[in-house]
Design a protein around this motif. Structure first.
Motif, PDB file in Angstrom:
ATOM      1  N   HIS A   1      -7.554   0.824  -1.217  1.00  0.00           N
ATOM      2  CA  HIS A   1      -8.403  -0.051  -0.412  1.00  0.00           C
ATOM      3  C   HIS A   1      -9.823  -0.013  -0.969  1.00  0.00           C
ATOM      4  O   HIS A   1     -10.344   1.073  -1.258  1.00  0.00           O
ATOM      5  CB  HIS A   1      -8.429   0.407   1.046  1.00  0.00           C
ATOM      6  CG  HIS A   1      -7.133   0.234   1.765  1.00  0.00           C
ATOM      7  ND1 HIS A   1      -6.589  -1.008   2.026  1.00  0.00           N
ATOM      8  CD2 HIS A   1      -6.265   1.139   2.293  1.00  0.00           C
ATOM      9  CE1 HIS A   1      -5.458  -0.855   2.689  1.00  0.00           C
ATOM     10  NE2 HIS A   1      -5.223   0.428   2.855  1.00  0.00           N
TER      11      HIS A   1
ATOM     12  N   TYR B   1     -10.217  -5.398   7.877  1.00  0.00           N
ATOM     13  CA  TYR B   1      -8.863  -5.143   8.362  1.00  0.00           C
ATOM     14  C   TYR B   1      -8.493  -6.059   9.523  1.00  0.00           C
ATOM     15  O   TYR B   1      -9.350  -6.674  10.169  1.00  0.00           O
ATOM     16  CB  TYR B   1      -8.730  -3.676   8.772  1.00  0.00           C
ATOM     17  CG  TYR B   1      -8.874  -2.745   7.601  1.00  0.00           C
ATOM     18  CD1 TYR B   1      -7.790  -2.454   6.782  1.00  0.00           C
ATOM     19  CD2 TYR B   1     -10.112  -2.200   7.267  1.00  0.00           C
ATOM     20  CE1 TYR B   1      -7.915  -1.628   5.675  1.00  0.00           C
ATOM     21  CE2 TYR B   1     -10.259  -1.371   6.168  1.00  0.00           C
ATOM     22  CZ  TYR B   1      -9.154  -1.089   5.371  1.00  0.00           C
ATOM     23  OH  TYR B   1      -9.291  -0.294   4.276  1.00  0.00           O
TER      24      TYR B   1
ATOM     25  N   PHE C   1       0.801  -1.226   0.000  1.00  0.00           N
ATOM     26  CA  PHE C   1       0.000   0.000   0.000  1.00  0.00           C
ATOM     27  C   PHE C   1       0.832   1.273   0.000  1.00  0.00           C
ATOM     28  O   PHE C   1       0.274   2.370  -0.030  1.00  0.00           O
ATOM     29  CB  PHE C   1      -1.005  -0.033   1.157  1.00  0.00           C
ATOM     30  CG  PHE C   1      -2.054  -1.089   0.957  1.00  0.00           C
ATOM     31  CD1 PHE C   1      -3.063  -0.911   0.038  1.00  0.00           C
ATOM     32  CD2 PHE C   1      -1.982  -2.293   1.643  1.00  0.00           C
ATOM     33  CE1 PHE C   1      -4.006  -1.891  -0.187  1.00  0.00           C
ATOM     34  CE2 PHE C   1      -2.924  -3.291   1.431  1.00  0.00           C
ATOM     35  CZ  PHE C   1      -3.948  -3.084   0.504  1.00  0.00           C
TER      36      PHE C   1
ATOM     37  N   PRO D   1      -5.127  -4.834   5.674  1.00  0.00           N
ATOM     38  CA  PRO D   1      -6.216  -5.778   5.421  1.00  0.00           C
ATOM     39  C   PRO D   1      -5.853  -7.156   5.977  1.00  0.00           C
ATOM     40  O   PRO D   1      -4.677  -7.502   6.095  1.00  0.00           O
ATOM     41  CB  PRO D   1      -6.320  -5.809   3.896  1.00  0.00           C
ATOM     42  CG  PRO D   1      -5.705  -4.524   3.446  1.00  0.00           C
ATOM     43  CD  PRO D   1      -4.605  -4.257   4.437  1.00  0.00           C
TER      44      PRO D   1
ATOM     45  N   GLU E   1     -13.290  -3.709   2.344  1.00  0.00           N
ATOM     46  CA  GLU E   1     -12.091  -4.263   2.964  1.00  0.00           C
ATOM     47  C   GLU E   1     -12.357  -4.626   4.428  1.00  0.00           C
ATOM     48  O   GLU E   1     -13.069  -3.916   5.132  1.00  0.00           O
ATOM     49  CB  GLU E   1     -10.948  -3.244   2.889  1.00  0.00           C
ATOM     50  CG  GLU E   1      -9.580  -3.830   3.117  1.00  0.00           C
ATOM     51  CD  GLU E   1      -9.136  -4.684   1.948  1.00  0.00           C
ATOM     52  OE1 GLU E   1      -9.375  -5.900   2.012  1.00  0.00           O
ATOM     53  OE2 GLU E   1      -8.582  -4.136   0.983  1.00  0.00           O
TER      54      GLU E   1
END
Length: 864
Positions: A783, A789, A721, A859, A787
């Protein structure tokens, strides 16, 4: 009070023994997830008029008096049907639909532990849950299904779903055991035939689907996996026919059918995820358009002329003329989604969000401090290691590659060691190295025959008293022109700020970034997370029942990964795919990753073991995480160890509920089959390695599950990310280079002085490659709306075990505390590497995130 009845009123017949029990079913029809599948909805409505329904039958956990060994798999209860189906849902309504169902049940049948469902519709539906409230003497029974149910003709047996209870194999109620075993057999399949969209089969195959020999000889690629020459983790089997021109390669599906590549149906993206992911599929349209798109950029110069030109990608956009380009796009893409591909400001331009690395300061990325910081708090903070001998040595075979040890000498660095000698700096743990030399050198001669022109790099750095890393020297190496056995031809460059020397130093750092960018994408990201985890997903679904505690532990960490990987094989890592176009190893990329997989070892994937192996930490039982960092201000490692310990504590608490002794681990037949299959099939090319845990103790189980969860969640987040925040600005993280450093006396060398920005930009990624590369990593860094997490579950009722739920809540609370600590440390000016010259706080291991491009969030799974 004593006379109060259950809310399920008795419907007593002559025998006065029969009762009814109502249930609530939640499902989603196909048309809600597809593009308003009106045809399927109309056919289903006709079915209802004709009396065809969704049939359910409860299965008891009780052993009846007349049971025998032969009929322990008792018959399901009486068939019940969904009620008022047609009135509960409209053909174009989005969202869940809820129905009642009435079951006939008798007291002696006890508590339902499973149910079967048969779909007599023409199209599939997504079954979410069945809930039975207020069962006399028990209370509530909840079934979490989350599965596509296709029409009955597609299955050999009825679909079966189990209540959200947890059983080890030998603890399973007798009446459920056969159902448990048969469900696993169905998921394994028979290993033959082409797999269709309704199939639920998890099986293994080698990577023989990356090349396309039927297309042309230049699209032939090595087959990865199943050989000592090219070992590789296994992928999910599709069963597609073999290529007509090569019986060892699997045929490919057309690019426009990419979204329909086979993965087990329940592994496919949700409707929300699919809508977010469509943008990724749209980017692949450039492969239809490549010649025309290239011609478009030829109308303007193919090169960026200055860094100001690069900034136009974010601030102004590249203008796209009306006409054939947009028309060609619209032939393949629905109109509504074109704007995902082209951010239109009224003038139809390609315009990208401003990457974080240049948000606060447009030039700080060029500083030496930021160059060093990103090895600790950037996109790829998992390669740097402590230098323990000088000069740096090589592990390449001298018989094949000659002398490959480093030519960086004492005179290159001794005056930059803040008064230390080299032996003193090594002893005081002050010297570090980013070393891509040995991994790249065996492939470099071949890579440099393509459009790419690059070096194998070594970068030596000094740890300053303020905790920052100062680059001391960069070595750029090429294979000897007379052959590999003659060794490497190397040049060493040291820091400079002005004149040609300053420009050359910036170029040297760019070649390091090119090496690191390619290694990051191919190895640290694709191989060590995506590819390495897929065998665990397949083995878990084949060998661990949904009733198994370890299945319940790991399943959230596998969500969407098989779908992402299948899409990657189709459009990203395939011959001519995005990776080959945008990353320097080109067509040798995946073959190179196979070579590096030879050194992969499962136990080393855990964070403490990795840090110790790289020499950036030492084992220390008195330290909170069992290791002590030798670089105190190492944001990835500091935050990562906190997350690692939280994961390990959660896994240990959870496993201890079900496994009280080592003997229970050894006698768990499903668990032993799972681990044997991971070793012998999933990572079969490594099956004889001595480092595999034997799975004979609780510690081995806890350690192994902790590694799996860490890799699938936090490690992947750390290397994924940040791609756009750091790499969206290509000068900071160029993915390829096209020219070598020019020789003195040439016009190109003179340009280093007269127009250093243009010379720099001509060396790295071209304009077309930049747009393609930025497009891709922007999608990969986002994201999606649905999503889930780390510390979250998609269903709060994932288990009935209160101990497990309490342990999971504690895990979530620890993660919140860790996130708060990360935010506080980022504000503390003592920790210079946490924001650096670019003023970009390190947040990649903050567990939570909003939707979109945030540069943070972990995630549960490798879901992008």
């Amino acid at each position: 009070m004593g006379d109060k009845k259950s809310k399920y009123e008795e419907m007593e017949g002559e025998s006065m023994k029969k009762k009814t029990m109502k249930g609530i079913v939640v499902l989603m029809k196909k048309n809600l997830l597809e593009v308003n599948d009106i045809a399927a909805s109309i056919v289903d409505s006709v079915d209802e008029i004709l009396g065809r329904k969704v049939a359910l039958q409860l299965i008891t956990t009780a052993s009846l008096d007349h049971d025998s060994e032969e009929n322990l798999k008792g018959k399901p209860g009486k068939i019940a049907y969904l009620e008022d189906l047609i009135t509960k849902i409209g053909p174009l309504t989005a969202g869940d639909a809820t129905y009642t169902v009435t079951f006939e049940w008798t007291k002696e049948m006890g508590i339902p532990g499973a149910f079967t469902v048969t779909n007599f519709h023409h199209s599939e539906f997504y079954l979410k849950t069945l809930t039975l409230e207020d069962i006399p003497g028990h209370g509530r029974v909840h079934f979490v299904c989350n599965s596509w149910v296709y029409p009955a003709q597609y299955y050999k047996t009825d679909r079966v779903f189990f209540a959200n209870q947890t059983y080890l194999p030998n603890q399973t109620p007798a009446r459920l055991r056969r159902y448990r075993e048969e469900e696993l057999q169905n998921l394994r399949g028979n290993g033959t035939g082409k797999l269709e969209e309704w199939d639920r089969v998890y099986d293994y195959d080698i990577y023989n689907d990356l090349g396309d020999p039927d297309k042309s000889p230049k699209h032939v690629r090595s087959i990865l996996g199943g050989s000592t020459e090219y070992p590789y983790p296994r992928r999910g089997r599709t069963g597609r026919p073999l290529a007509s021109s090569d019986p060892n390669s699997e045929s490919r599906i057309p690019l426009y059918q990419s979204l329909s590549i086979y993965v087990p149906r329940d592994e496919r993206f949700s409707h929300l995820k699919m809508s977010d992911f469509v943008a990724y599929a749209l980017k692949s349209i450039f492969q239809f358009l490549a010649p025309e798109f290239e011609a478009l950029f030829d109308k303007t110069p193919e090169e960026f002329d200055s860094l100001e030109d690069v900034l136009q990608l974010y601030e102004g956009g590249i203008k796209v003329p009306n006409g054939s380009l947009l028309e060609k796009i619209s032939e393949h893409i629905p109109f509504e989604t074109i704007k995902e591909l082209i951010r239109s400001d009224g003038e139809k331009s390609f315009k990208f969000p401003l990457p974080q690395v240049i948000k606060e300061d447009k030039t700080a990325w060029r500083s030496d401090e930021e160059f060093g910081r990103e090895m600790l708090a950037g996109l790829n903070p998992v390669v740097i290691r402590r230098l323990q001998e000088f000069p740096p040595a090589s592990t390449l075979d001298p018989e094949l590659y000659g002398k490959q040890s480093s030519t960086i000498s004492e005179e290159h660095i001794v005056n930059s060691l803040d008064g230390f000698t080299i032996p003193e700096a090594i002893e005081k743990n002050k010297l570090f190295i980013l070393d891509h030399h040995d991994n790249l050198m065996p492939y470099l001669r071949r890579i440099n025959t393509t459009a790419a022109k690059t070096y194998a790099t070594r970068t030596v750095l000094f740890l300053k008293s303020d905790g920052t890393l100062k680059p001391l020297a960069i070595e750029l190496s090429l294979p000897h022109p007379n052959g590999d056995k003659f060794g490497a031809v190397s040049s060493v460059y040291t820091p400079a700020e002005d004149g040609i020397e300053g420009t050359v130093w910036q170029l040297a750092k760019a070649y390091v970034a090119v090496n690191d960018s390619g290694y990051h994408q191919l190895i640290c990201h694709w191989l060590y997370t995506h590819a390495a985890i897929e065998p665990f997903i397949i083995a878990t679904n084949r060998q661990l029942s949904v009733l198994h505690p370890i299945h319940k532990l790991l399943q959230p960490h596998f969500r969407d990964t098989m779908n992402v990987n299948a899409m990657a094989r189709q459009t990203l890592i395939n011959a001519g795919g995005f990776l080959e176009i945008t990353v320097f190893p080109g067509k040798y990329a995946l073959e190179m990753s196979s070579s590096i997989y030879k050194n992969w070892a499962f136990p080393d994937q855990g964070l403490p073991a990795d840090l110790v192996k790289r020499g950036v930490a030492i084992e220390d039982s008195s330290s909170p995480h069992g290791v002590r960092l030798l670089i105190e201000d190492y944001p990835f490692a500091v935050d990562g160890l906190e997350i690692w310990t939280a994961i390990k504590t959660w896994v240990e608490d959870y496993c201890s509920i079900y496994y009280k002794t080592d003997d229970m681990v050894q006698k768990d037949t499903e668990l032993q089959s799972w681990w044997k299959e991971v070793r012998e099939k999933g990572h079969g090319d490594m099956k004889d390695e001595p480092w595999w845990p034997k799975m004979q103790t609780r510690k081995e189980l806890i350690d192994s599950c902790t590694i799996i969860v860490w890799v699938a969640s936090a490690l992947h987040a750390a290397v994924n990310f940040g791609q756009y925040p750091y790499g969206g600005y290509l000068p900071n993280r160029p993915s390829t280079s096209r020219h070598f450093i020019p020789d003195k006396g040439t016009p190109e060398y003179d340009e280093l002085k007269t127009d250093p920005e243009k010379a720099f930009l001509k060396t790295i990624t071209s304009q077309l490659q930049s747009v393609l590369g930025i497009s891709l990593i922007e999608i990969l860094s986002r994201h999606s709306a649905d999503e889930v997490y780390l510390g979250q579950r998609d269903s709060p009722e994932w288990t009935t075990d209160t101990e497990a739920i309490k342990a999971f809540e504690m895990f979530g609370e620890r993660l919140v505390q860790i996130e708060n600590r990360i935010i506080e440390m980022n504000k503390d000016g003592r920790w210079k590497n946490r924001s650096g010259p670019v003023k970009m706080p390190y947040t990649l291991l903050c567990p939570s995130s909003d939707i979109g491009l945030t540069g943070r969030g972990i995630p549960n799974s490798i879901s992008m």
